[in-house]
Design an enzyme around this catalytic site. Structure first.
Site, mmCIF file in Angstrom:
data_model
loop_
_atom_site.group_PDB
_atom_site.id
_atom_site.type_symbol
_atom_site.label_atom_id
_atom_site.label_comp_id
_atom_site.label_asym_id
_atom_site.label_seq_id
_atom_site.Cartn_x
_atom_site.Cartn_y
_atom_site.Cartn_z
ATOM 1 C CB CYS A 59 -9.723 7.597 -11.897
ATOM 2 S SG CYS A 59 -10.723 8.138 -10.478
ATOM 3 C CG HIS A 82 -13.347 5.161 -12.592
ATOM 4 N ND1 HIS A 82 -12.032 5.124 -12.198
ATOM 5 C CD2 HIS A 82 -13.345 4.823 -13.914
ATOM 6 C CE1 HIS A 82 -11.272 4.767 -13.218
ATOM 7 N NE2 HIS A 82 -12.043 4.589 -14.273
ATOM 8 C CG HIS A 95 -10.012 4.222 -17.425
ATOM 9 N ND1 HIS A 95 -10.930 3.548 -16.646
ATOM 10 C CD2 HIS A 95 -9.421 3.258 -18.188
ATOM 11 C CE1 HIS A 95 -10.896 2.260 -16.925
ATOM 12 N NE2 HIS A 95 -10.011 2.063 -17.852
#
Length: 354
Positions: free
Chosen positions: A270, A318, A330
């Site tokens: 990420c 994240h 993402h």
């Protein structure tokens, strides 16, 4: 294979995976929340949900490992700088001691002469001279010797003071270097532990993923774009700028696989995707999601604009890039390629504008 047998096989796979996750993550007090080992999957939907949960735990460990590596790199930099200062301070101290040694013989001779009663004053010259000329010669010689001795004493004292200060600086530099080495060794041990934890966790995630059927893997991967999302129209409407240009770069990677620790150009985790996207527009952003949370300026959720960086989970494990209309691009988690997804499907934490 029947659905019942497939579910039983998945359940067995997750039983091992969950047990391993408990062993891995339970040792870290600051680690992510653990899945309930008693809640073994009883359906494909449950299996996918637990797969996602295991993957998120592994992703959090991945970010922790990256953070520990960043801290180690910083500690090694401090250690290198401290070692350099120690070497320089030691060289100065050595040179200062050599200067002291240069004056030491003359100082020693003067000390011995004084100790043994050698007479070098003017009264001694008067008493021991046989003629006015001899007196003048002796007094002149004594003046020269006195001046030379005084100059030598001054230089000796100056050199001794410099040596004392240099040795003190060298001792302080040595203490600093030892502390820097200790800190680096501590971070190195932390990196090794995190890597070991991550290695076990990711192995279990891969095994759990392998236990899924092809249909379940496809369900887990989902669609790269949500219904109604038009990437071309979005790209055409973007105003040139670092944020929106980074968003445009990230959108070109949709479909690329998620890989722990990857930073591109065709596989990502990420924070690696965010770092890579902004690098394409000349911005060097930090490597980890937690560090990215301190970069740029904060943005309220109500003020989000395409290109803003959005962060998730209480531990900020994240991160993605806002794409407008409640969407983000993402690198989600293992088994799910880079995709566009609603931000509200992930526990929101904050946002930054780079």
């Amino acid at each position: 294979m029947t659905a019942h047998h497939r579910t039983s096989h998945v359940a067995r796979g997750f039983a091992g995976a969950l047990a391993a996750a408990i062993l891995v993550c339970g040792a870290a007090a600051a680690g992510p929340a653990l899945a309930d080992p008693a809640a073994l999957p009883t359906s494909a939907t449950d299996a996918i949900a637990q797969m996602v949960d295991l993957s998120r735990q592994a992703e959090a460990l991945n970010q922790e490992s990256l953070t520990a590596q960043t801290e180690l790199d910083a500690a090694l930099g401090v250690q290198h700088e401290a070692d350099g200062k120690l070497a320089a301070a030691t060289a100065v101290a050595d040179a200062a001691r050599a200067e002291v040694r240069k004056f030491q013989p003359m100082i020693d001779r003067a000390a011995v002469a004084a100790y043994t009663g050698a007479r070098t004053d003017r009264m001694f010259a008067v008493l021991s001279s046989n003629s006015p000329q001899q007196l003048l010669d002796k007094m002149s010689t004594l003046d020269v010797l006195s001046q030379q001795t005084a100059a030598s004493v001054r230089e000796f004292k100056k050199a001794a003071d410099v040596a004392t200060a240099a040795e003190s600086a060298a001792r302080a530099a040595a203490d600093t270097a030892r502390a820097a080495t200790t800190a680096a060794e501590t971070f190195r041990a932390e990196v090794d532990r995190k890597r070991q934890d991550l290695g076990v966790a990711t192995t279990q995630v891969v095994e759990a993923w392998g236990a899924l059927s092809a249909h379940d893997k496809s369900t887990l991967a989902g669609s790269p774009f949500p219904p109604g999302f038009d990437r071309d129209s979005l790209l055409a409407g973007l105003v040139p700028g670092s944020g929106t240009s980074a968003l445009a770069a990230a959108l070109t990677r949709v479909g690329d696989p998620y890989v722990w620790g990857a930073t591109g150009p065709d596989q990502f985790d990420c924070s690696g995707l965010v770092q890579w996207a902004f690098k394409q527009v000349g911005k060097n952003v930090p490597r980890t999601s937690s560090a990215q949370a301190g970069f740029g300026t904060p943005v309220a959720k109500s003020d989000l604009q395409p290109g803003d960086v959005v962060l998730f989970y209480p531990e900020i494990s994240h991160v993605g890039i806002y794409a407008g209309n409640g969407m983000m691009v993402h690198a989600s988690t293992f088994g799910v390629p880079v995709a566009v997804a609603p931000i509200d499907t992930t526990p929101y934490h904050s946002a930054r504008r780079y």
